[in-house]
Design a protein around this motif. Structure first.
Motif, PDB file in Angstrom:
ATOM      1  N   ASN A 134       0.822  -1.210   0.000  1.00 10.65           N
ATOM      2  CA  ASN A 134       0.000   0.000   0.000  1.00 10.65           C
ATOM      3  C   ASN A 134       0.857   1.262   0.000  1.00 10.65           C
ATOM      4  O   ASN A 134       0.530   2.241  -0.681  1.00 10.65           O
ATOM      5  CB  ASN A 134      -0.957   0.003   1.196  1.00 10.65           C
ATOM      6  N   ILE A 135       1.945   1.242   0.756  1.00  8.76           N
ATOM      7  CA  ILE A 135       2.865   2.385   0.756  1.00  8.76           C
ATOM      8  C   ILE A 135       3.476   2.547  -0.632  1.00  8.76           C
ATOM      9  O   ILE A 135       3.557   3.660  -1.167  1.00  8.76           O
ATOM     10  CB  ILE A 135       3.949   2.200   1.838  1.00  8.76           C
ATOM     11  N   THR A 136       3.893   1.447  -1.244  1.00  8.40           N
ATOM     12  CA  THR A 136       4.490   1.506  -2.580  1.00  8.40           C
ATOM     13  C   THR A 136       3.488   2.056  -3.589  1.00  8.40           C
ATOM     14  O   THR A 136       3.839   2.918  -4.416  1.00  8.40           O
ATOM     15  CB  THR A 136       4.999   0.119  -2.999  1.00  8.40           C
ATOM     16  N   LYS A 137       2.239   1.614  -3.533  1.00  3.76           N
ATOM     17  CA  LYS A 137       1.211   2.106  -4.463  1.00  3.76           C
ATOM     18  C   LYS A 137       1.036   3.618  -4.357  1.00  3.76           C
ATOM     19  O   LYS A 137       0.819   4.292  -5.369  1.00  3.76           O
ATOM     20  CB  LYS A 137      -0.128   1.414  -4.190  1.00  3.76           C
ATOM     21  N   LEU A 138       1.128   4.145  -3.144  1.00  2.35           N
ATOM     22  CA  LEU A 138       1.002   5.593  -2.954  1.00  2.35           C
ATOM     23  C   LEU A 138       2.059   6.337  -3.758  1.00  2.35           C
ATOM     24  O   LEU A 138       1.764   7.303  -4.458  1.00  2.35           O
ATOM     25  CB  LEU A 138       1.111   5.936  -1.459  1.00  2.35           C
ATOM     26  N   TYR A 139       3.293   5.870  -3.688  1.00  2.00           N
ATOM     27  CA  TYR A 139       4.377   6.557  -4.398  1.00  2.00           C
ATOM     28  C   TYR A 139       4.309   6.325  -5.904  1.00  2.00           C
ATOM     29  O   TYR A 139       4.564   7.247  -6.689  1.00  2.00           O
ATOM     30  CB  TYR A 139       5.731   6.125  -3.834  1.00  2.00           C
ATOM     31  N   ASP A 145       1.040  18.334   4.274  1.00  2.00           N
ATOM     32  CA  ASP A 145      -0.088  17.949   5.130  1.00  2.00           C
ATOM     33  C   ASP A 145      -1.023  16.977   4.416  1.00  2.00           C
ATOM     34  O   ASP A 145      -1.477  15.988   5.011  1.00  2.00           O
ATOM     35  CB  ASP A 145      -0.876  19.187   5.580  1.00  2.00           C
ATOM     36  N   LYS A 146      -1.302  17.251   3.138  1.00  2.00           N
ATOM     37  CA  LYS A 146      -2.193  16.374   2.374  1.00  2.00           C
ATOM     38  C   LYS A 146      -1.576  14.970   2.238  1.00  2.00           C
ATOM     39  O   LYS A 146      -2.251  13.965   2.436  1.00  2.00           O
ATOM     40  CB  LYS A 146      -2.470  16.973   0.998  1.00  2.00           C
ATOM     41  N   PHE A 147      -0.282  14.920   1.906  1.00  2.00           N
ATOM     42  CA  PHE A 147       0.390  13.638   1.736  1.00  2.00           C
ATOM     43  C   PHE A 147       0.407  12.862   3.049  1.00  2.00           C
ATOM     44  O   PHE A 147       0.132  11.658   3.078  1.00  2.00           O
ATOM     45  CB  PHE A 147       1.813  13.840   1.210  1.00  2.00           C
ATOM     46  N   ILE A 148       0.745  13.531   4.146  1.00  2.00           N
ATOM     47  CA  ILE A 148       0.814  12.866   5.446  1.00  2.00           C
ATOM     48  C   ILE A 148      -0.550  12.326   5.846  1.00  2.00           C
ATOM     49  O   ILE A 148      -0.655  11.226   6.402  1.00  2.00           O
ATOM     50  CB  ILE A 148       1.420  13.802   6.515  1.00  2.00           C
ATOM     51  N   THR A 149      -1.612  13.056   5.534  1.00  2.00           N
ATOM     52  CA  THR A 149      -2.968  12.572   5.818  1.00  2.00           C
ATOM     53  C   THR A 149      -3.253  11.284   5.050  1.00  2.00           C
ATOM     54  O   THR A 149      -3.774  10.310   5.610  1.00  2.00           O
ATOM     55  CB  THR A 149      -4.013  13.652   5.490  1.00  2.00           C
ATOM     56  N   LEU A 204      -1.827   3.756   7.032  1.00  2.00           N
ATOM     57  CA  LEU A 204      -1.381   3.122   8.276  1.00  2.00           C
ATOM     58  C   LEU A 204      -2.540   2.694   9.171  1.00  2.00           C
ATOM     59  O   LEU A 204      -2.412   1.718   9.918  1.00  2.00           O
ATOM     60  CB  LEU A 204      -0.508   4.092   9.079  1.00  2.00           C
ATOM     61  N   ALA A 205      -3.645   3.431   9.124  1.00  2.00           N
ATOM     62  CA  ALA A 205      -4.725   3.276  10.105  1.00  2.00           C
ATOM     63  C   ALA A 205      -5.176   1.839  10.348  1.00  2.00           C
ATOM     64  O   ALA A 205      -5.271   1.427  11.512  1.00  2.00           O
ATOM     65  CB  ALA A 205      -5.909   4.162   9.719  1.00  2.00           C
ATOM     66  N   PRO A 206      -5.476   1.036   9.322  1.00  2.00           N
ATOM     67  CA  PRO A 206      -5.959  -0.316   9.606  1.00  2.00           C
ATOM     68  C   PRO A 206      -4.942  -1.187  10.354  1.00  2.00           C
ATOM     69  O   PRO A 206      -5.321  -2.134  11.036  1.00  2.00           O
ATOM     70  CB  PRO A 206      -6.229  -0.911   8.219  1.00  2.00           C
TER      71      PRO A 206
END
Length: 148
Positions: A24-29, A80-84, A90-92
């Motif tokens: 999921n982190i990789t997909k974001l980038y 701020d937008k990216f960190i959100t 991360l939340a789940p």
């Protein structure tokens, strides 16, 4: 390269959790134009006897340090937008499990970064697009280090 160091108490994440979170982190980038191979996620377990927050041992805290080299935030609003979005990923795995966490981002000068000994192409250049296509660092002609 975004490098993600995730310090966590053992047992916090299953192997499936780690794979899903890293994916999921990789997909974001990748969704923001980076090659997948730029994204490195390290899961670093810390035994409770070695993990202190506020001077007290803990088994319910996750610390994440992210280094950004490939791209920088153009403004605090973008950060701020990216960190959100990042925290939503991360939340789940953390927030929804009742854990406490802390995240911070470090911005590193890309002039001090190499991939397999190669100078990294500039963003959105012909050379970077080739790195994305191949999903690895390959030599390139300087004439391809232009917007493409």
């Amino acid at each position: 390269m975004p490098l993600h160091r995730i310090f966590y108490p053992p047992g916090t994440f299953s192997e499936q959790d780690k794979e899903a979170l890293a994916a999921n982190i990789t997909k974001l980038y990748v969704s923001r134009g980076l090659p997948a191979f730029y994204v490195v996620v390290l899961f670093l377990p810390v035994e409770e006897q070695n993990y202190f927050v506020g001077g007290k041992k803990t088994s319910k805290f996750v610390r994440i340090i992210v280094q950004h080299i490939a791209r920088q935030f153009p403004s605090n609003k973008h950060a701020d937008k990216f960190i959100t979005i990042y925290e939503d990923i991360l939340a789940p795995f953390i927030k929804d499990r009742g854990l406490d966490w802390e995240v911070h981002f470090e911005l590193v000068d890309r002039n001090y970064w190499r991939e397999n000994g190669l100078e990294v192409p500039l963003p959105n250049t012909i050379a970077e697009k080739e790195w994305i296509r191949l999903n690895k660092a390959v030599p390139y002609d300087e004439q391809d280090n232009v917007l493409g």
